[in-house]
Scaffold this motif. Structure first.
Motif, PDB file in Angstrom:
ATOM      1  N   UNK A   1      -1.951  43.821 -55.385  1.00 11.16           N
ATOM      2  CA  UNK A   1      -1.410  44.108 -54.059  1.00 11.16           C
ATOM      3  C   UNK A   1       0.071  44.466 -54.123  1.00 11.16           C
ATOM      4  N   UNK A   2       0.811  43.844 -55.055  1.00 12.12           N
ATOM      5  CA  UNK A   2       2.228  44.185 -55.199  1.00 12.12           C
ATOM      6  C   UNK A   2       2.388  45.627 -55.679  1.00 12.12           C
ATOM      7  N   UNK A   3       1.557  46.044 -56.653  1.00 13.56           N
ATOM      8  CA  UNK A   3       1.629  47.419 -57.147  1.00 13.56           C
ATOM      9  C   UNK A   3       1.187  48.414 -56.078  1.00 13.56           C
ATOM     10  N   UNK A   4       0.198  48.018 -55.271  1.00 11.94           N
ATOM     11  CA  UNK A   4      -0.208  48.875 -54.154  1.00 11.94           C
ATOM     12  C   UNK A   4       0.937  49.019 -53.169  1.00 11.94           C
ATOM     13  N   UNK A   5       1.669  47.930 -52.929  1.00 17.80           N
ATOM     14  CA  UNK A   5       2.841  47.998 -52.057  1.00 17.80           C
ATOM     15  C   UNK A   5       3.889  48.937 -52.643  1.00 17.80           C
ATOM     16  N   UNK A   6       4.097  48.898 -53.966  1.00 17.92           N
ATOM     17  CA  UNK A   6       5.050  49.810 -54.610  1.00 17.92           C
ATOM     18  C   UNK A   6       4.688  51.256 -54.299  1.00 17.92           C
ATOM     19  N   UNK A   7       3.433  51.600 -54.534  1.00 17.35           N
ATOM     20  CA  UNK A   7       2.985  52.977 -54.322  1.00 17.35           C
ATOM     21  C   UNK A   7       3.081  53.380 -52.853  1.00 17.35           C
ATOM     22  N   UNK A   8       2.587  52.533 -51.963  1.00 17.56           N
ATOM     23  CA  UNK A   8       2.560  52.872 -50.551  1.00 17.56           C
ATOM     24  C   UNK A   8       3.951  52.917 -49.940  1.00 17.56           C
ATOM     25  N   UNK A   9       4.794  51.973 -50.320  1.00 10.37           N
ATOM     26  CA  UNK A   9       6.166  51.982 -49.806  1.00 10.37           C
ATOM     27  C   UNK A   9       6.914  53.199 -50.332  1.00 10.37           C
ATOM     28  N   UNK A  10       6.743  53.520 -51.614  1.00  9.55           N
ATOM     29  CA  UNK A  10       7.400  54.692 -52.176  1.00  9.55           C
ATOM     30  C   UNK A  10       6.962  55.978 -51.493  1.00  9.55           C
ATOM     31  N   UNK A  11       5.672  56.118 -51.254  1.00  5.87           N
ATOM     32  CA  UNK A  11       5.169  57.314 -50.579  1.00  5.87           C
ATOM     33  C   UNK A  11       5.668  57.379 -49.140  1.00  5.87           C
ATOM     34  N   UNK A  12       5.732  56.237 -48.469  1.00 11.37           N
ATOM     35  CA  UNK A  12       6.228  56.218 -47.095  1.00 11.37           C
ATOM     36  C   UNK A  12       7.689  56.646 -47.038  1.00 11.37           C
ATOM     37  N   UNK A  13       8.486  56.203 -48.018  1.00 12.03           N
ATOM     38  CA  UNK A  13       9.889  56.608 -48.056  1.00 12.03           C
ATOM     39  C   UNK A  13      10.014  58.096 -48.354  1.00 12.03           C
ATOM     40  N   UNK A  14       9.194  58.587 -49.302  1.00  8.61           N
ATOM     41  CA  UNK A  14       9.216  60.020 -49.599  1.00  8.61           C
ATOM     42  C   UNK A  14       8.856  60.861 -48.393  1.00  8.61           C
TER      43      UNK A  14
ATOM     44  N   UNK B   1       3.426  47.046 -45.837  1.00  9.03           N
ATOM     45  CA  UNK B   1       3.929  45.701 -46.132  1.00  9.03           C
ATOM     46  C   UNK B   1       3.024  44.648 -45.490  1.00  9.03           C
ATOM     47  N   UNK B   2       2.640  44.890 -44.246  1.00  5.95           N
ATOM     48  CA  UNK B   2       1.828  43.897 -43.531  1.00  5.95           C
ATOM     49  C   UNK B   2       0.443  43.746 -44.159  1.00  5.95           C
ATOM     50  N   UNK B   3      -0.202  44.861 -44.471  1.00  2.07           N
ATOM     51  CA  UNK B   3      -1.562  44.788 -45.002  1.00  2.07           C
ATOM     52  C   UNK B   3      -1.596  44.193 -46.411  1.00  2.07           C
ATOM     53  N   UNK B   4      -0.687  44.617 -47.270  1.00  4.38           N
ATOM     54  CA  UNK B   4      -0.661  44.046 -48.622  1.00  4.38           C
ATOM     55  C   UNK B   4      -0.264  42.574 -48.570  1.00  4.38           C
ATOM     56  N   UNK B   5       0.587  42.202 -47.596  1.00  4.15           N
ATOM     57  CA  UNK B   5       0.970  40.807 -47.436  1.00  4.15           C
ATOM     58  C   UNK B   5      -0.203  39.926 -47.035  1.00  4.15           C
ATOM     59  N   UNK B   6      -1.053  40.418 -46.148  1.00  3.37           N
ATOM     60  CA  UNK B   6      -2.225  39.649 -45.733  1.00  3.37           C
ATOM     61  C   UNK B   6      -3.131  39.345 -46.915  1.00  3.37           C
ATOM     62  N   UNK B   7      -3.444  40.378 -47.680  1.00  4.83           N
ATOM     63  CA  UNK B   7      -4.311  40.198 -48.842  1.00  4.83           C
ATOM     64  C   UNK B   7      -3.666  39.254 -49.872  1.00  4.83           C
ATOM     65  N   UNK B   8      -2.379  39.405 -50.104  1.00  2.00           N
ATOM     66  CA  UNK B   8      -1.686  38.592 -51.101  1.00  2.00           C
ATOM     67  C   UNK B   8      -1.733  37.110 -50.749  1.00  2.00           C
ATOM     68  N   UNK B   9      -1.485  36.779 -49.488  1.00  6.57           N
ATOM     69  CA  UNK B   9      -1.457  35.384 -49.070  1.00  6.57           C
ATOM     70  C   UNK B   9      -2.827  34.737 -49.231  1.00  6.57           C
TER      71      UNK B   9
ATOM     72  N   UNK C   1       5.296  35.433 -51.748  1.00  6.75           N
ATOM     73  CA  UNK C   1       6.393  36.217 -51.174  1.00  6.75           C
ATOM     74  C   UNK C   1       7.287  36.878 -52.227  1.00  6.75           C
ATOM     75  N   UNK C   2       7.573  36.163 -53.317  1.00  6.70           N
ATOM     76  CA  UNK C   2       8.431  36.726 -54.357  1.00  6.70           C
ATOM     77  C   UNK C   2       7.778  37.928 -55.009  1.00  6.70           C
ATOM     78  N   UNK C   3       6.489  37.807 -55.353  1.00 12.40           N
ATOM     79  CA  UNK C   3       5.795  38.915 -56.008  1.00 12.40           C
ATOM     80  C   UNK C   3       5.667  40.127 -55.093  1.00 12.40           C
ATOM     81  N   UNK C   4       5.344  39.899 -53.819  1.00 17.76           N
ATOM     82  CA  UNK C   4       5.178  41.022 -52.895  1.00 17.76           C
ATOM     83  C   UNK C   4       6.513  41.714 -52.621  1.00 17.76           C
ATOM     84  N   UNK C   5       7.572  40.949 -52.436  1.00 11.21           N
ATOM     85  CA  UNK C   5       8.888  41.545 -52.194  1.00 11.21           C
ATOM     86  C   UNK C   5       9.360  42.349 -53.395  1.00 11.21           C
TER      87      UNK C   5
END
Length: 442
Positions: free
Chosen positions: A285-298, A309-317, A364-368
């Motif tokens: 989920x952290x790596x998925x957040x990396x990809x999705x956040x990077x694409x969103x910024x691009x 962030x919200x969806x990957x956070x739900x799964x991670x918790x 939280x540390x891993x997802x952030x």
């Protein structure tokens, strides 16, 4: 350009191949632990534990080749720059091989220096040295694979990354069993098996990642000119410092166990396999957040970033809590399987509750980490890691009178320090992303 819709189904579809592939990473460590641990040689097991920390400390100093590649590739993908996406692959592999060759040449200095920092000595150092020197044979391949994995994650090609991970780890397991049980090479056999697996996997990774790449389009003087390589390293300099800080944290933890003797060190190594299993799987989920956040910024889409962030956070918790419960229930049986030495079993069993709770409090540390790596915000990653490591060391020194339990209390606190120090930067990150989607939304 966001590659796929931001739904729970899409997030899980992207994350599960990473989770499955990452599960095989600690599986290798678990097999290594069982292979060495069931020989009954606590010194050999402790030597692999010590050597693993040394290799992680040295090799993962260059972990920016994975992390930086993911963020930069995802942002180029989000911006629709296909040529830059393809060029990133070749730049990353060349940089990885080149840095790996330098590491191999410097091992005559690095290995003694690294072992000198550890509270080992005698037979323990000999076992660790055999493992570490064998692992250096695979340094160029190992670093190049960092880059390939980062590139695949950045593009959201998680099934391709899964195939590469499975090949690498199955070959690794087979060779480790061969070298340790058949050829009786001990700790050195574990290191040699991993190094051979890394070279085989590099060839497989190039074949997987290179499929469909237009080499004629990217092979030009501009590929490495115009500051391209300089930008690659400049973006990742802060990520490198962050990695060194966190590796120092884990080095301190291992050294704290070594101060109490081979039994404590071996017991902590067994328990760290539990932590590694949960961390590596939750990295899906952290790596998925990396990809999705990077694409969103691009793509300039703040709403896509927040939703990712919200969806990957739900799964991670949910996954973190699940792992904690699983380890509380199955931990004693797993400890008994991985270590035949009675003293190691007893020590690991006493400290099991600490290791079992970490998957829940570490979420939280891993997802952030994943969020800020995808955003390529190296300065925030650097500052947070330095602060968290400093606070952890201070806590460990304060808790030393409590012995082994004090070591684990401080280690648990380190995850809270990482989450709080990095989370303080999140509001500022959100404010920097401009809203670029149409008024009616996607």
């Amino acid at each position: 350009m966001i590659s796929a819709p931001l739904t729970r189904r899409a997030i899980f579809a992207q994350a599960w191949p990473i989770m499955l592939g990452q599960t095989t990473v600690p599986l290798v460590g678990l097999v290594d632990t069982a292979v060495i641990g069931r020989t009954g040689d606590a010194t050999a097991l402790a030597g692999v534990a010590l050597g693993t920390v040394v290799i992680n400390m040295i090799f993962w100093t260059f972990g920016f080749l994975r992390m930086g590649m993911t963020g930069m590739t995802a942002q180029a993908e989000g911006a629709g720059d296909a040529r830059e996406v393809e060029a990133m692959l070749l730049r990353g592999v060349v940089a990885g091989v080149g840095l790996g060759v330098v590491l191999f040449a410097l091992q005559i200095v690095l290995i003694p220096l690294a072992l000198e920092t550890m509270a080992g000595g005698g037979a323990l150092d000999d076992a660790a040295r055999g493992y570490v020197s064998a692992r250096f044979l695979g340094a160029p391949a190992s670093l190049a694979i960092f880059a390939i994995n980062g590139w695949l994650f950045g593009r959201g090609r998680t099934r391709a990354a899964l195939a590469l991970q499975i090949v690498m780890n199955l070959v690794n397991i087979a060779l480790n069993l061969l070298f340790v049980w058949h050829f009786h090479m001990g700790a050195r056999g574990v290191g040699l098996g991993t190094a051979c697996a890394e070279w085989i996997s590099l060839a497989v990774g190039l074949a997987i990642a290179g499929r469909g790449v237009d080499w004629g389009r990217i092979l030009s003087p501009a590929l490495f000119g115009g500051g391209a390589l300089r930008r690659l390293f400049a973006v990742n300099a802060d990520i490198m410092i962050r990695t060194i800080a966190l590796l120092s944290l884990f080095l301190w933890f291992t050294n704290a166990g070594a101060r109490l003797g081979a039994t404590a060190l071996a017991a902590n190594y067994v328990l760290m396999q539990f932590v590694s299993v949960s961390a590596f799987v939750l990295d899906g989920f952290a790596f998925t957040a990396e990809s999705r956040v990077g694409q969103a910024i691009g793509a300039g889409s703040r709403s896509a970033m927040v939703r990712a962030i919200r969806l990957t956070g739900e799964f991670s918790l949910l996954a973190g809590i699940g792992f904690a419960l699983l380890f509380f229930v199955l931990g004693p049986a797993l400890i008994a399987f991985f270590a035949s030495n009675p003293a190691v079993r007893a020590q690991a069993g006493a400290m099991l509750p600490f290791a079992a709770i970490i998957p829940a409090i570490g979420v939280p540390a891993w997802l952030l980490d994943g969020i800020f790596i995808g955003a390529t915000r190296g300065r925030a990653l650097r500052n947070a890691a330095i602060l968290a490591t400093a606070l952890y060391i201070a806590t460990d020194l304060l808790f030393r009178p409590f012995g082994e339990s004090g070591i684990w209390w401080a280690f648990m606190a380190s995850y809270l320090y990482r989450a709080v120090s990095l989370g303080a930067y999140l509001p500022g990150l959100l404010r920097t992303i401009e809203v670029a989607e149409p008024a009616n939304g996607p």
